[in-house]
Design an enzyme around this catalytic site. Structure first.
Site, mmCIF file in Angstrom:
data_model
loop_
_atom_site.group_PDB
_atom_site.id
_atom_site.type_symbol
_atom_site.label_atom_id
_atom_site.label_comp_id
_atom_site.label_asym_id
_atom_site.label_seq_id
_atom_site.Cartn_x
_atom_site.Cartn_y
_atom_site.Cartn_z
ATOM 1 N N THR A 1 0.709 -1.323 -0.002
ATOM 2 C CA THR A 1 -0.094 0.088 -0.159
ATOM 3 C C THR A 1 0.844 1.300 -0.024
ATOM 4 O OG1 THR A 1 -1.819 -1.060 1.262
ATOM 5 C CG2 THR A 1 -1.768 1.247 1.083
ATOM 6 N N CYS A 2 1.910 1.049 0.629
ATOM 7 C CA CYS A 2 2.786 2.337 0.751
ATOM 8 C C CYS A 2 3.245 2.699 -0.343
ATOM 9 C CB CYS A 2 3.921 2.060 1.888
ATOM 10 S SG CYS A 2 3.369 1.700 3.574
ATOM 11 N N SER A 3 3.801 1.617 -1.241
ATOM 12 C CA SER A 3 4.520 1.758 -2.528
ATOM 13 C C SER A 3 3.263 2.172 -4.012
ATOM 14 C CB SER A 3 5.480 0.700 -2.979
ATOM 15 O OG SER A 3 6.397 0.502 -1.864
#
Length: 249
Positions: free
Chosen positions: A49-51
């Site tokens: 999700t962060c990337s």
């Protein structure tokens, strides 16, 4: 329960960062004193999700945030500086400051240090974002304290809505290209000259000809999409830019 500490000063921390081959200490005063800063914190570099969502959208909206009076946009994670520097390169996010809270000292001071033992991560940051004015927290968006990794309120668009609901967002532009394609080079140059940022998907590296045909119905390059609408090739892009003089707004 994760506490909202709006109105409080941020923790005083010394961050160990790496610039080239040298260590560089960076303090919270260096980052926040006399500045208006957007900071978003996330569980880990290179995580899904962060990337794919959290960082990329902030990266897309950096110039829009700065147009709203923000001096800097900071991405913080409980990772070491080597990991954060490499993630910055892979995300092509040179306009965002990547802040390695390797020991978790800042995150702990914010009350956002949580256990991620079930994922083998150890102590990491809960996902949140905030506006900091001269070291004082003006606004926080903290993800709900539920199981898993919720991603509902710390996103870039929620932050922008708070800062300026009337702000004009940049156009979402994707260019499908292939190495050695002269028309691709012409299209990319035209977009840059118009002041438009774009995502490039390179055939053979990022996608296949089958992928290109699936989304565009074509096999030739470039194929350009703006805000989800297929523009076509370089000639069609020239027509679009000539009839949309405000496209770079």
């Amino acid at each position: 329960m994760l506490e909202n500490i709006e109105g409080h000063q941020i923790p005083t921390v010394n961050f160990k960062t790496r610039s080239g081959d040298a260590w560089k200490d960076v303090t919270t005063d260096d980052l926040f004193a006399g500045k208006k800063v957007v900071l978003f914190a996330l569980p880990g570099a290179f995580t899904p999700t962060c990337s794919s969502s959290h960082l990329p959208r902030y990266n897309e909206l950096v110039s829009t945030f700065k147009g709203c009076g923000v001096d800097d946009v900071i991405c913080l994670s409980v990772n070491d500086t080597f990991v954060m520097n490499e993630w910055k390169k892979t995300q092509k996010a040179e306009n965002i400051t990547f802040l390695p809270d390797g020991t978790g000292a800042f995150t702990k001071g914010m009350g956002m240090l949580v256990d991620k033992d079930d994922l083998g991560f150890g102590k990491r940051s809960w996902r949140y974002s905030m506006i900091v004015n001269d070291g004082k927290i003006e606004k926080m968006f903290i993800e709900p304290d539920v199981a898993g990794d919720p991603f509902e309120v710390s996103d870039a668009d929620t932050m922008l809505q708070y800062l300026n609901p009337q702000a004009i967002k940049p156009k979402a532009i994707t260019v499908f290209s292939k190495p050695g394609c002269g028309h691709c080079a012409r299209a990319k140059s035209a977009l840059r000259n118009a002041g438009l940022n774009f995502e490039e998907i390179i055939l053979g590296t990022d996608a296949t000809s089958r992928s290109l045909r699936a989304v565009s119905g074509e096999l030739t390059t470039p194929q350009i999409f703006i805000d989800g609408v297929k523009i076509g090739g370089a000639d069609q892009l020239d027509d679009y830019l000539s009839t949309n003089q405000s496209a770079a707004a």
